[in-house]
Structures are given as structure tokens and as C-alpha cells.
Motif scaffolding. Structure first.
Motif, PDB file in Angstrom:
ATOM      1  N   ASP A 261       2.616   5.973  -4.772  1.00  0.00           N
ATOM      2  CA  ASP A 261       0.857   5.925  -5.083  1.00  0.00           C
ATOM      3  C   ASP A 261       0.153   4.886  -4.248  1.00  0.00           C
ATOM      4  O   ASP A 261      -0.896   4.800  -3.624  1.00  0.00           O
ATOM      5  CB  ASP A 261       0.207   6.280  -6.086  1.00  0.00           C
ATOM      6  CG  ASP A 261       0.839   7.972  -6.973  1.00  0.00           C
ATOM      7  OD1 ASP A 261       1.393   8.324  -6.029  1.00  0.00           O
ATOM      8  OD2 ASP A 261       0.200   7.855  -8.354  1.00  0.00           O
ATOM      9  N   ASP A 262       1.121   3.817  -3.702  1.00  0.00           N
ATOM     10  CA  ASP A 262       0.694   3.128  -3.662  1.00  0.00           C
ATOM     11  C   ASP A 262       0.470   2.460  -2.131  1.00  0.00           C
ATOM     12  O   ASP A 262       1.678   2.053  -1.621  1.00  0.00           O
ATOM     13  CB  ASP A 262       1.140   0.895  -4.068  1.00  0.00           C
ATOM     14  CG  ASP A 262      -0.173   0.237  -3.918  1.00  0.00           C
ATOM     15  OD1 ASP A 262      -0.155  -0.045  -3.081  1.00  0.00           O
ATOM     16  OD2 ASP A 262       0.114  -0.749  -4.427  1.00  0.00           O
ATOM     17  N   PRO A 263      -0.537   2.756  -1.274  1.00  0.00           N
ATOM     18  CA  PRO A 263      -0.382   2.302   0.600  1.00  0.00           C
ATOM     19  C   PRO A 263       0.711   1.056   1.181  1.00  0.00           C
ATOM     20  O   PRO A 263       1.145   1.285   1.671  1.00  0.00           O
ATOM     21  CB  PRO A 263      -1.239   2.505   0.856  1.00  0.00           C
ATOM     22  CG  PRO A 263      -2.065   3.307  -0.239  1.00  0.00           C
ATOM     23  CD  PRO A 263      -1.778   2.719  -1.611  1.00  0.00           C
ATOM     24  N   ALA A 264      -0.269  -0.212   0.168  1.00  0.00           N
ATOM     25  CA  ALA A 264       1.028  -0.971   0.267  1.00  0.00           C
ATOM     26  C   ALA A 264       2.393  -1.643   0.252  1.00  0.00           C
ATOM     27  O   ALA A 264       3.217  -1.797   0.670  1.00  0.00           O
ATOM     28  CB  ALA A 264       0.279  -2.100  -0.209  1.00  0.00           C
ATOM     29  N   VAL A 265       2.354  -0.728  -1.003  1.00  0.00           N
ATOM     30  CA  VAL A 265       4.173  -0.921  -1.499  1.00  0.00           C
ATOM     31  C   VAL A 265       4.843   0.175  -0.248  1.00  0.00           C
ATOM     32  O   VAL A 265       5.587  -0.761   0.264  1.00  0.00           O
ATOM     33  CB  VAL A 265       4.101   0.068  -2.976  1.00  0.00           C
ATOM     34  CG1 VAL A 265       5.451   0.311  -3.211  1.00  0.00           C
ATOM     35  CG2 VAL A 265       3.861  -1.160  -3.629  1.00  0.00           C
ATOM     36  N   ARG A 266       4.040   1.186  -0.093  1.00  0.00           N
ATOM     37  CA  ARG A 266       5.442   2.187   0.846  1.00  0.00           C
ATOM     38  C   ARG A 266       5.091   1.656   2.730  1.00  0.00           C
ATOM     39  O   ARG A 266       6.110   2.087   2.995  1.00  0.00           O
ATOM     40  CB  ARG A 266       4.123   3.300   0.867  1.00  0.00           C
ATOM     41  CG  ARG A 266       4.151   4.559   0.258  1.00  0.00           C
ATOM     42  CD  ARG A 266       3.622   6.147   0.419  1.00  0.00           C
ATOM     43  NE  ARG A 266       2.738   5.754   0.914  1.00  0.00           N
ATOM     44  CZ  ARG A 266       1.298   6.196   0.555  1.00  0.00           C
ATOM     45  NH1 ARG A 266       1.599   6.255  -1.289  1.00  0.00           N
ATOM     46  NH2 ARG A 266      -0.148   6.323   1.750  1.00  0.00           N
TER      47      ARG A 266
END
Length: 299
Positions: A261-266
Motif C-alpha cells: 500500500d506504500d507508493p514509495a516501497v512499490r
């Protein structure tokens, strides 16, 4: 009138302690079991708010005067665990405050405060009144259920770290006919259980490695104490192991989904995530847990 009744209760308790010699002789005869339900009859409970408006439930053992306290809100889930080992601790300090033991992480210390003090006064006054805990209890983040002559209360909330998927253990409180066992989030457990003469009984009748905290409790490892749960709860060991496995899988799945759910991780590994009708999900190798060394962080 509340202050007056509180004063009478404290005066009677102080008189009881003055007139008695050893701790064992200070035990009053309270109502005998009526339904042979063990801990459900040996303990009573009061639910209400403490001095700060937080909902909590205080349990008290009618014979030994042991008291434990559970807070309902999730915001209070990681508060230290407090308990009163026996009636002697109710004498308190010069201000009449009951003393208690506080568990914080791997540490324990004696303190001179107890939240929701009115709970103690009410439960002391009700020690002679027969009562039975319900078959099940819903206490916010805590769930309680009767197992034979024991009563299990469990809290599945954990504290976790994103960088390595580490998390605390679940908390369990087991009310016994003559005491309790508590398994904390940091692998520290304590037991307070008395024999007929008012002497502390070691965990598992000595089968579990332990350290004595004089005149208070026994300390041991949660991982060791959980081994006695089958005999205490009347549940097969394999059922408890499977329950733990499902619990660990649920925590791991939550961690994986939190990263998805975390854009930075994706953005670190876009090929490892996929967008579905249910939102973003892990789509890379393995289950996406950091313990398996999966992307986006790798080995």
C-alpha cells in the motif's frame, strides 16, 4: 457517600492486617464455589473508566486478593501490565494507595499507584458475594473465554517494525483457580499462584525454568510457559501450535500488505507489485516477507 464507604473499606482492611500474623493467616473465608467452575468463580471483575477516562477492567481473586487490570482501547494496548500479588499490598503507602508490580518489556518494578482505584474498593467489598464470570468476555482489544476451570484472555495486537518484519508476541492472561499466568509481548511471563497455605507455587509445579521475585511472583519465559497451556486449558498442544502458526501468518500478511500500500516501497521494485480489483498486492517471488529475503529489499 462514596468517600465514606471507601474510608470504611480501608479501615476494615487495615484492621484485618493489624490483627493477623502471617500472610496465610490473613486469608478470610470467602464464598465457596457453587458451580465447580474454577477460576470463573474464584475471580470477580469490574469494568469502568480510570482517572483519565480510559475504559478498563479490573479482576480480583476473592480469596487471595490478587488483582490484575486490562485496558480496552487499542491506544492503551501497549501499556505496561500491572498486578497486585496479594492482600498485603493493599495496605499501600501513607496515602492509602495500593502498591503493585509493573511489567515493562523485560523489566519489572514495584510501584505505588493503581489506575481506577475505585475498582479495588468495589471488588474488596464484593469478595463475600458469589459470582461467576461469563462464558465469554469482550473487553475491547481483549477477548476472554472459559476453558474448563481456567479462563483465557487474549490480545492479538502487536507492535511491529517494517524494516525487518520483527514483531512482539501476543499477550495472554490465564486466570487460574488459585492465581494467574501472564505472557507478555517481549517473551517475559509471570505467574502468581498459591497453595492452600498461601505459599507461591512455581510455574508448571516446577516443570518450567523460573526465577523467584520474593513475596510477589515467579518470572519465566513465555516460550517455556506456553508449554503448560495444554494441561491448564484442556486443549491439545497441536491446536495451540496451529493457532500460533495462523497468528504468525496473519502478522506477516499484514506486513506484506502494508508495504504494497506504500507508493514509495512499490517504486523501489515496481515489477514486484501488481494492481488488482482489491488494490495493490505482492506479485514477486515468495510471499513477500523480509525474512525470506524477497524483493523489494533483496538479500
Amino acid at each position: 457517600s462514596n468517600l465514606f464507604s471507601m474510608a470504611i473499606t480501608r479501615a476494615l482492611l487495615a484492621l484485618l492486617l493489624l490483627l493477623s500474623g502471617s500472610f496465610a493467616s490473613r486469608i478470610e473465608e470467602v464464598s465457596l464455589p457453587t458451580f465447580d467452575l474454577g477460576a470463573s468463580e474464584a475471580w470477580d471483575a469490574v469494568t469502568g473508566t480510570d482517572e483519565f477516562g480510559d475504559n478498563c477492567t479490573t479482576f480480583m481473586h476473592k480469596r487471595w486478593g490478587i488483582a490484575v487490570q486490562l485496558f480496552h482501547p487499542s491506544t492503551s494496548a501497549l501499556l505496561p501490565f500491572r498486578f497486585i500479588p496479594n492482600l498485603e499490598w493493599f495496605a499501600g503507602d501513607s496515602d492509602g494507595r495500593a502498591q503493585a508490580m509493573l511489567m515493562l518489556g523485560q523489566h519489572m518494578k514495584r510501584i505505588d499507584y493503581w489506575y481506577a482505584r475505585l475498582h479495588l474498593d468495589e471488588l474488596l467489598a464484593l469478595r463475600y458475594v458469589p459470582s461467576v464470570l461469563p462464558q465469554e468476555m469482550d473487553l475491547g482489544v481483549w477477548r476472554g473465554q472459559r476453558f474448563g476451570k481456567a479462563y483465557l484472555l487474549q490480545n492479538d495486537l502487536v507492535a511491529s517494525r517494517r524494516k525487518d518484519d520483527l514483531y512482539t508476541q501476543r499477550r495472554r492472561l490465564v486466570l487460574l483457580e488459585e492465581g494467574f499466568m501472564y505472557m507478555g509481548p517481549d517473551a517475559l511471563a509471570v505467574t502468581v499462584e498459591y497453595d492452600e497455605r498461601g505459599r507461591l507455587v512455581p510455574p508448571g509445579n516446577g516443570s518450567v525454568p523460573h526465577v523467584l521475585e520474593p513475596d510477589c511472583c515467579y518470572q519465566c519465559s513465555t516460550f517455556d510457559l506456553v508449554k503448560v497451556l495444554p494441561s491448564v486449558l484442556g486443549v491439545p498442544l497441536r491446536d495451540i501450535e496451529q493457532d500460533q502458526e495462523l497468528f504468525e501468518e496473519a502478522v506477516s500478511a499484514f506486513q506484506v500488505q502494508r508495504r504494497a500500500d506504500d507508493p514509495a516501497v512499490r517504486a523501489l521494485a515496481p515489477s514486484s507489485y501488481r494492481l488488482t480489483a482489491n488494490g495493490w498486492e505482492w506479485g514477486g517471488k515468495g510471499k513477500g516477507t523480509l525474512r525470506e529475503g524477497s524483493n523489494p529489499y533483496g538479500n
